[in-house]
Motif scaffolding. Structure first.
Motif, PDB file in Angstrom:
ATOM      1  N   ASP A   7      23.253  38.026  25.821  1.00  0.00           N
ATOM      2  CA  ASP A   7      22.790  37.824  24.254  1.00  0.00           C
ATOM      3  C   ASP A   7      23.826  37.139  23.465  1.00  0.00           C
ATOM      4  O   ASP A   7      23.488  36.109  22.572  1.00  0.00           O
TER       5      ASP A   7
ATOM      6  N   GLN B 173      23.687  33.503  21.756  1.00  0.00           N
ATOM      7  CA  GLN B 173      24.129  33.279  20.190  1.00  0.00           C
ATOM      8  C   GLN B 173      25.127  32.197  20.222  1.00  0.00           C
ATOM      9  O   GLN B 173      25.124  31.320  19.219  1.00  0.00           O
TER      10      GLN B 173
ATOM     11  N   THR C 184      23.125  29.174  20.551  1.00  0.00           N
ATOM     12  CA  THR C 184      22.103  28.622  19.577  1.00  0.00           C
ATOM     13  C   THR C 184      22.355  28.637  18.107  1.00  0.00           C
ATOM     14  O   THR C 184      22.035  28.032  17.494  1.00  0.00           O
TER      15      THR C 184
END
Length: 287
Positions: free
Chosen positions: A211, A215, A218
């Motif tokens: 995760d 992040q 993105t």
């Protein structure tokens, strides 16, 4: 004492070692510059490009996981000779073992060459790897290991190399690979729960970089990065390893602005961010 063969976690053990107050760089067991005296406080058995599957090591001509385990056994014998049986046992049982393996099994083996694809569906291959991981951890346990961090897969479809070869959706993350990573991580997490139930005195923690790394990729500006699509080195889309050097004419001048150093590996700064994130969980579980 990490076997750390993941494409995106090459320097995490060094940063984690430093975070725990130990030395900032963990020496490689096969480096002739070091001796058992250096290895007594931390040692790395990893071989970049390896995987759970021995066939993955064969593809890239690197040290397979079974040989890393044999090297570890040899290390134990040397450590006992150096420190004595009692102190050797204490180091072995109190050491934190960090495993970060699996990316290469899929990207450099299963999807790259036909051998395993002719034998397994992708679901079967995942289960095959989980079985290998389980067996490896149990062998470590039999050798005295009691504290283990098992690292999940990153969003491997967003590696620059996978973006560059995503011909259906150019320059976009290959969602098939990201979905696979999530599925495999779920199986690894279940394995961790089973190992904790089955192995008395053993504590296994699932470390999940997925995760946070997604992040970073993105929303790179949130972390001060300017580029998360290509690597700093060369064209940033295909080069990796020895093909990538700071003096390459196309290499960027400030790697800290990039999430990826080359087409497969993170920059130091990205590794530091992820290691700091993982350290919090390791600290709460093992200190």
């Amino acid at each position: 004492m990490p076997p750390d063969d993941s494409a995106t976690a090459a320097f995490l053990p060094d940063y984690l070692s430093e975070a725990f107050g130990l030395k900032p760089s963990i020496p490689a067991y096969l480096d002739p510059m070091y001796s058992i005296q250096d290895f007594a406080t931390g040692v790395c058995f990893a071989s970049a490009g390896s995987g759970y599957d021995n066939a993955t090591a064969d593809v890239l001509g690197v040290i397979p996981l079974w040989q890393e385990l044999e090297n570890y056994k040899d290390y134990q014998r040397q450590l006992e000779t150096f420190l004595g049986a009692e102190q050797e046992k204490e180091i072995i049982t109190e050491a934190l073992y960090i495993m970060s393996v699996g990316t290469n099994d899929f990207l450099e083996n299963y999807y790259a060459i036909p051998g395993r694809r002719s034998q397994f569906t992708i679901q079967q291959y995942q289960d095959f790897l989980i079985g290998l991981a389980e067996d490896f951890v149990k062998q470590l346990y039999a050798l005295g290991a009691r504290k283990l961090s098992l690292t999940g897969l990153p969003p491997m479809g967003c590696l620059p190399l996978e973006r560059a070869t995503n011909f259906m959706h150019p320059d976009s993350c290959a969602e098939e690979y990201n979905d696979l990573a999530l599925e495999f991580n779920g199986k690894l997490k279940q394995l961790v729960a089973e190992l904790n139930d089955e192995l008395p005195g053993m504590k296994v923690v699932f470390a999940n970089p997925y995760d946070l790394l997604l992040q970073l990729i993105t929303a790179p500006s949130l972390y001060g990065f300017e580029n998360a699509e290509v690597g700093c080195c060369g064209s940033g889309t295909f080069e990796m390893g020895i093909m990538c050097t700071p003096d390459h004419p196309l290499t960027c001048t400030d790697a800290d602005k990039y999430v990826f150093w080359d087409a497969f590996h993170l920059t130091d700064r990205a590794n530091q961010i992820i290691s700091s994130y993982l350290f919090k969980d390791l600290k709460s579980n093992f200190l």
